[in-house]
Scaffold this active site. Structure first.
Site, PDB file in Angstrom:
ATOM      1  N   ASP A  28       0.866  -1.176   0.000  1.00  0.00           N
ATOM      2  CA  ASP A  28       0.000   0.000   0.000  1.00  0.00           C
ATOM      3  C   ASP A  28       0.907   1.231   0.000  1.00  0.00           C
ATOM      4  O   ASP A  28       1.849   1.319   0.797  1.00  0.00           O
ATOM      5  CB  ASP A  28      -0.911  -0.025   1.244  1.00  0.00           C
ATOM      6  CG  ASP A  28      -2.027   0.999   1.145  1.00  0.00           C
ATOM      7  OD1 ASP A  28      -1.728   2.191   0.931  1.00  0.00           O
ATOM      8  OD2 ASP A  28      -3.195   0.610   1.280  1.00  0.00           O
ATOM      9  N   ILE A  29       0.621   2.187  -0.892  1.00  0.00           N
ATOM     10  CA  ILE A  29       1.507   3.367  -0.987  1.00  0.00           C
ATOM     11  C   ILE A  29       1.275   4.371   0.138  1.00  0.00           C
ATOM     12  O   ILE A  29       2.024   5.334   0.266  1.00  0.00           O
ATOM     13  CB  ILE A  29       1.396   4.130  -2.342  1.00  0.00           C
ATOM     14  CG1 ILE A  29      -0.031   4.177  -2.825  1.00  0.00           C
ATOM     15  CG2 ILE A  29       2.372   3.613  -3.357  1.00  0.00           C
ATOM     16  CD1 ILE A  29      -0.277   5.307  -3.785  1.00  0.00           C
ATOM     17  N   HIS A  92     -10.033  -5.860  -2.475  1.00  0.00           N
ATOM     18  CA  HIS A  92      -8.689  -6.031  -1.913  1.00  0.00           C
ATOM     19  C   HIS A  92      -8.751  -6.238  -0.413  1.00  0.00           C
ATOM     20  O   HIS A  92      -9.652  -5.740   0.260  1.00  0.00           O
ATOM     21  CB  HIS A  92      -7.779  -4.837  -2.245  1.00  0.00           C
ATOM     22  CG  HIS A  92      -8.343  -3.510  -1.878  1.00  0.00           C
ATOM     23  ND1 HIS A  92      -9.241  -2.843  -2.672  1.00  0.00           N
ATOM     24  CD2 HIS A  92      -8.143  -2.704  -0.795  1.00  0.00           C
ATOM     25  CE1 HIS A  92      -9.565  -1.685  -2.098  1.00  0.00           C
ATOM     26  NE2 HIS A  92      -8.911  -1.585  -0.950  1.00  0.00           N
ATOM     27  N   HIS A  94      -6.500  -5.684   3.075  1.00  0.00           N
ATOM     28  CA  HIS A  94      -5.337  -5.033   3.688  1.00  0.00           C
ATOM     29  C   HIS A  94      -4.713  -5.998   4.694  1.00  0.00           C
ATOM     30  O   HIS A  94      -5.435  -6.560   5.530  1.00  0.00           O
ATOM     31  CB  HIS A  94      -5.753  -3.783   4.477  1.00  0.00           C
ATOM     32  CG  HIS A  94      -6.268  -2.650   3.647  1.00  0.00           C
ATOM     33  ND1 HIS A  94      -5.490  -1.557   3.327  1.00  0.00           N
ATOM     34  CD2 HIS A  94      -7.484  -2.409   3.081  1.00  0.00           C
ATOM     35  CE1 HIS A  94      -6.208  -0.699   2.614  1.00  0.00           C
ATOM     36  NE2 HIS A  94      -7.427  -1.190   2.448  1.00  0.00           N
TER      37      HIS A  94
HETATM   38  P1  AMP Z   1      -9.741   1.358   0.352  1.00  0.00           P
HETATM   39  O1  AMP Z   1     -10.367   1.222  -1.021  1.00  0.00           O
HETATM   40  O2  AMP Z   1     -10.543   2.255   1.249  1.00  0.00           O
HETATM   41  O3  AMP Z   1      -9.467   0.007   0.974  1.00  0.00           O
HETATM   42  O4  AMP Z   1      -8.337   2.084   0.181  1.00  0.00           O
HETATM   43  C1  AMP Z   1      -7.536   1.836  -0.937  1.00  0.00           C
HETATM   44  C2  AMP Z   1      -6.103   1.680  -0.508  1.00  0.00           C
HETATM   45  O5  AMP Z   1      -5.328   1.507  -1.686  1.00  0.00           O
HETATM   46  C3  AMP Z   1      -5.519   2.877   0.240  1.00  0.00           C
HETATM   47  O6  AMP Z   1      -4.928   2.421   1.440  1.00  0.00           O
HETATM   48  C4  AMP Z   1      -4.495   3.441  -0.735  1.00  0.00           C
HETATM   49  O7  AMP Z   1      -3.348   3.956  -0.079  1.00  0.00           O
HETATM   50  C5  AMP Z   1      -4.144   2.259  -1.589  1.00  0.00           C
HETATM   51  N1  AMP Z   1      -3.728   2.584  -2.942  1.00  0.00           N
HETATM   52  C6  AMP Z   1      -4.391   3.369  -3.830  1.00  0.00           C
HETATM   53  N2  AMP Z   1      -3.720   3.434  -5.002  1.00  0.00           N
HETATM   54  C7  AMP Z   1      -2.610   2.686  -4.839  1.00  0.00           C
HETATM   55  C8  AMP Z   1      -1.498   2.351  -5.688  1.00  0.00           C
HETATM   56  N3  AMP Z   1      -1.396   2.814  -6.945  1.00  0.00           N
HETATM   57  N4  AMP Z   1      -0.520   1.536  -5.188  1.00  0.00           N
HETATM   58  C9  AMP Z   1      -0.597   1.073  -3.923  1.00  0.00           C
HETATM   59  N5  AMP Z   1      -1.625   1.338  -3.081  1.00  0.00           N
HETATM   60  C10 AMP Z   1      -2.611   2.137  -3.529  1.00  0.00           C
END
Ligand code: AMP
Length: 129
Positions: A28-29, A92, A94
């Site tokens: 996660d970025i 996804h 976490h």
């Molecule tokens: P959520 O949809 O609420 O579970 O959050 C999406 C997660 O994806 C967040 O924690 C972001 O930091 C992460 N995220 C979004 N775009 C990217 C990316 N290009 N690479 C890695 N992580 C990402």
């Protein structure tokens, strides 16, 4: 294709932690902790609970292997697992290394890491996978 499908296909760069024919894991970025990883199915499905029964089962087994690798690379009390999906419309999971319950609070400030730090974290997890 949505952004996570592009990541799994290698069309958008990511810090890869693990992959299989059906699933992909990357950092996660905006991490809550060093080792915060996302696990996705390659198949495009928005809502986690719309995944097929078998897909959820296989994804859990894949996530288990990733979680073991995270814990080996970044010693912690346990690796926590959460599904939110409010930001990115591709299912996804976490996986977050935890020392305390508060480490799973997604309202916490996120770590700011350099590309080199991200690459090093991903490499350590790949090595343990
Ligand atoms: P959520 O949809 O609420 O579970 O959050 C999406 C997660 O994806 C967040 O924690 C972001 O930091 C992460 N995220 C979004 N775009 C990217 C990316 N290009 N690479 C890695 N992580 C990402």
């Amino acid at each position: 294709m949505d952004i996570f499908s592009k990541i799994a296909a290698g069309e958008i760069p990511s810090y890869k932690c693990a992959e299989s024919d059906k699933f992909y894991a990357f950092l996660d970025i905006n991490p809550l902790a060093k080792g915060h990883t996302l696990v996705i199915p390659r198949r495009e499905v928005d809502y986690y609970f719309d995944l097929e029964d078998g897909e959820i089962a296989e994804m859990a087994v894949f996530a288990k292997k990733v979680a073991k690798a995270i814990k080996a690379a970044f010693p912690c009390r346990k690796v926590g697992m959460a599904v939110l999906g409010l930001e990115v419309a591709h299912a996804h999971i976490h996986l977050v290394p935890m020392q305390t319950e508060g480490d799973m609070n997604f309202a916490n400030p996120k770590l700011k890491l350099s590309p080199e730090e991200f690459e090093e974290i991903a490499r350590k997890i790949r090595e343990k996978f």
